[in-house]
Design a protein around this motif. Structure first.
Motif, PDB file in Angstrom:
ATOM      1  N   PHE A 165       0.838  -1.195   0.000  1.00 59.57           N
ATOM      2  CA  PHE A 165       0.000   0.000   0.000  1.00 59.57           C
ATOM      3  C   PHE A 165       0.878   1.253   0.000  1.00 59.57           C
ATOM      4  N   ARG A 166       1.881   1.286   0.869  1.00 61.23           N
ATOM      5  CA  ARG A 166       2.779   2.445   0.952  1.00 61.23           C
ATOM      6  C   ARG A 166       3.556   2.636  -0.353  1.00 61.23           C
ATOM      7  N   GLN A 167       3.922   1.541  -1.021  1.00 60.23           N
ATOM      8  CA  GLN A 167       4.680   1.637  -2.268  1.00 60.23           C
ATOM      9  C   GLN A 167       3.901   2.368  -3.353  1.00 60.23           C
ATOM     10  N   GLN A 168       2.588   2.289  -3.307  1.00 64.74           N
ATOM     11  CA  GLN A 168       1.769   3.000  -4.286  1.00 64.74           C
ATOM     12  C   GLN A 168       1.979   4.512  -4.215  1.00 64.74           C
ATOM     13  N   PHE A 169       2.435   4.992  -3.065  1.00 60.05           N
ATOM     14  CA  PHE A 169       2.616   6.428  -2.855  1.00 60.05           C
ATOM     15  C   PHE A 169       4.089   6.803  -2.698  1.00 60.05           C
ATOM     16  N   ALA A 170       4.970   5.871  -3.035  1.00 57.69           N
ATOM     17  CA  ALA A 170       6.407   6.110  -2.885  1.00 57.69           C
ATOM     18  C   ALA A 170       6.885   7.180  -3.860  1.00 57.69           C
ATOM     19  N   GLU A 171       7.952   7.858  -3.461  1.00 62.20           N
ATOM     20  CA  GLU A 171       8.586   8.862  -4.318  1.00 62.20           C
ATOM     21  C   GLU A 171      10.034   8.458  -4.531  1.00 62.20           C
ATOM     22  N   MET A 172      10.572   8.837  -5.687  1.00 63.69           N
ATOM     23  CA  MET A 172      11.965   8.526  -5.982  1.00 63.69           C
ATOM     24  C   MET A 172      12.837   9.650  -5.429  1.00 63.69           C
ATOM     25  N   LYS A 218      17.572  -2.147  -3.810  1.00 63.27           N
ATOM     26  CA  LYS A 218      16.428  -1.232  -3.892  1.00 63.27           C
ATOM     27  C   LYS A 218      16.691  -0.049  -4.830  1.00 63.27           C
ATOM     28  N   SER A 219      17.840  -0.026  -5.480  1.00 62.73           N
ATOM     29  CA  SER A 219      18.214   1.093  -6.354  1.00 62.73           C
ATOM     30  C   SER A 219      17.460   1.049  -7.681  1.00 62.73           C
ATOM     31  N   VAL A 220      17.192   2.238  -8.194  1.00 64.15           N
ATOM     32  CA  VAL A 220      16.664   2.425  -9.542  1.00 64.15           C
ATOM     33  C   VAL A 220      17.673   3.324 -10.240  1.00 64.15           C
ATOM     34  N   LEU A 221      18.268   2.806 -11.301  1.00 68.93           N
ATOM     35  CA  LEU A 221      19.345   3.531 -11.966  1.00 68.93           C
ATOM     36  C   LEU A 221      18.893   4.097 -13.300  1.00 68.93           C
ATOM     37  N   GLY A 222      19.494   5.222 -13.656  1.00 73.27           N
ATOM     38  CA  GLY A 222      19.375   5.768 -15.002  1.00 73.27           C
ATOM     39  C   GLY A 222      20.724   5.544 -15.656  1.00 73.27           C
ATOM     40  N   VAL A 223      20.730   4.874 -16.794  1.00 68.61           N
ATOM     41  CA  VAL A 223      21.993   4.521 -17.437  1.00 68.61           C
ATOM     42  C   VAL A 223      21.979   4.925 -18.907  1.00 68.61           C
ATOM     43  N   THR A 224      23.183   5.054 -19.448  1.00 69.39           N
ATOM     44  CA  THR A 224      23.337   5.165 -20.893  1.00 69.39           C
ATOM     45  C   THR A 224      23.843   3.809 -21.352  1.00 69.39           C
ATOM     46  N   LEU A 239      25.887  -5.306 -23.724  1.00 67.46           N
ATOM     47  CA  LEU A 239      25.373  -4.014 -23.285  1.00 67.46           C
ATOM     48  C   LEU A 239      26.446  -3.342 -22.453  1.00 67.46           C
ATOM     49  N   ASP A 240      26.910  -2.191 -22.909  1.00 66.53           N
ATOM     50  CA  ASP A 240      27.878  -1.392 -22.160  1.00 66.53           C
ATOM     51  C   ASP A 240      27.069  -0.335 -21.416  1.00 66.53           C
ATOM     52  N   LEU A 241      27.042  -0.429 -20.080  1.00 68.58           N
ATOM     53  CA  LEU A 241      26.239   0.482 -19.258  1.00 68.58           C
ATOM     54  C   LEU A 241      27.127   1.499 -18.563  1.00 68.58           C
ATOM     55  N   ALA A 242      26.677   2.740 -18.554  1.00 68.82           N
ATOM     56  CA  ALA A 242      27.302   3.802 -17.762  1.00 68.82           C
ATOM     57  C   ALA A 242      26.230   4.322 -16.808  1.00 68.82           C
ATOM     58  N   ILE A 243      26.521   4.260 -15.505  1.00 66.27           N
ATOM     59  CA  ILE A 243      25.528   4.686 -14.502  1.00 66.27           C
ATOM     60  C   ILE A 243      25.529   6.210 -14.421  1.00 66.27           C
ATOM     61  N   ASP A 244      24.394   6.804 -14.800  1.00 64.75           N
ATOM     62  CA  ASP A 244      24.258   8.266 -14.812  1.00 64.75           C
ATOM     63  C   ASP A 244      23.540   8.793 -13.575  1.00 64.75           C
ATOM     64  N   THR A 245      22.462   8.111 -13.175  1.00 65.26           N
ATOM     65  CA  THR A 245      21.689   8.562 -12.018  1.00 65.26           C
ATOM     66  C   THR A 245      21.426   7.375 -11.104  1.00 65.26           C
ATOM     67  N   HIS A 246      21.254   7.675  -9.822  1.00 67.78           N
ATOM     68  CA  HIS A 246      21.010   6.637  -8.825  1.00 67.78           C
ATOM     69  C   HIS A 246      19.935   7.157  -7.883  1.00 67.78           C
ATOM     70  N   ARG A 247      18.824   6.459  -7.871  1.00 67.83           N
ATOM     71  CA  ARG A 247      17.717   6.842  -7.012  1.00 67.83           C
ATOM     72  C   ARG A 247      17.249   5.630  -6.215  1.00 67.83           C
ATOM     73  N   VAL A 248      16.567   5.903  -5.128  1.00 68.12           N
ATOM     74  CA  VAL A 248      15.908   4.856  -4.352  1.00 68.12           C
ATOM     75  C   VAL A 248      14.472   5.290  -4.111  1.00 68.12           C
ATOM     76  N   ARG A 249      13.633   4.304  -3.936  1.00 62.58           N
ATOM     77  CA  ARG A 249      12.226   4.572  -3.675  1.00 62.58           C
ATOM     78  C   ARG A 249      12.071   4.848  -2.188  1.00 62.58           C
ATOM     79  N   LYS A 250      11.503   5.998  -1.864  1.00 61.81           N
ATOM     80  CA  LYS A 250      11.282   6.373  -0.469  1.00 61.81           C
ATOM     81  C   LYS A 250       9.805   6.159  -0.147  1.00 61.81           C
TER      82      LYS A 250
END
Length: 179
Positions: free
Chosen positions: A54-61, A73-79, A147-158
């Motif tokens: 239930f709480r995850q439905q209202f989570a923010e990054m 628990k990380s959500v990454l933005g990659v190139t 796949l060559d990945l470069a980690i650009d952003t790193h977020r977690v769900r709060k």
């Protein structure tokens, strides 16, 4: 068949259209057929899990500092630069990686999450994968790729606190009522 569609400037436009129609099925009489439903025993662990969902439905990054290591628990933005048959495609920026689920740009790659654990923003790594059939360009679907990945952003769900304000958003008065 849109591939065979020819637009002649003169005359009528001819095309083929195929529709699949589900047949109408008349159900036999189902009254009187015995059905047994086994409901799970609701214990605190099950209820706690449902409250978290239930709480995850209202989570923010939330962005994390550069030196914070990737966790499950990380959500990454990659190139990503895809290389297929020795030929590299143009880099694709702002692609999402869900570490916990081994999902890289929408592709399930077993072990991808483990390979990313402990890394930080700015790190690079390579993964191997079979491209899904819906990959674009379509002629590359099903092929093996690096796949060559470069980690650009790193977020977690709060997750938000389970408080009166959150419960009011869904018309509930208390945690007990939610449970």
């Amino acid at each position: 068949n849109l591939e065979a569609l020819e637009d002649e400037a003169e005359g009528p436009l001819n095309f083929e259209l195929a529709l699949e129609v589900a047949p109408e099925i008349e159900l036999a009489k189902i009254e009187g057929i015995p059905v047994t439903a086994r409901l799970p025993v609701l214990d605190d662990a099950i209820l706690d899990g449902e409250v978290d969902r239930f709480r995850q439905q209202f989570a923010e990054m939330e962005e994390v500092p550069n030196d914070v290591e990737v966790s499950d628990k990380s959500v990454l933005g990659v190139t990503i630069t895809y290389t297929i048959d020795g030929e590299a495609l143009d880099p694709r920026a702002d692609r999402t990686v869900l570490v916990e689920h081994d999902l890289v740009d929408g592709i399930k790659i077993e072990g991808a999450g483990r390979a990313l654990l402990g890394r930080t923003r700015g790190d690079r790594l390579q993964l191997e994968a079979e491209l899904p059939t819906h990959f674009e360009p379509a002629e590359l679907g099903g092929k093996a790729a690096t796949l060559d990945l470069a980690i650009d952003t790193h977020r977690v769900r709060k997750l938000p606190e389970l408080n009166e304000d959150l419960l009011k958003k869904v018309g509930l008065g208390s945690e007990d009522e939610l449970r």
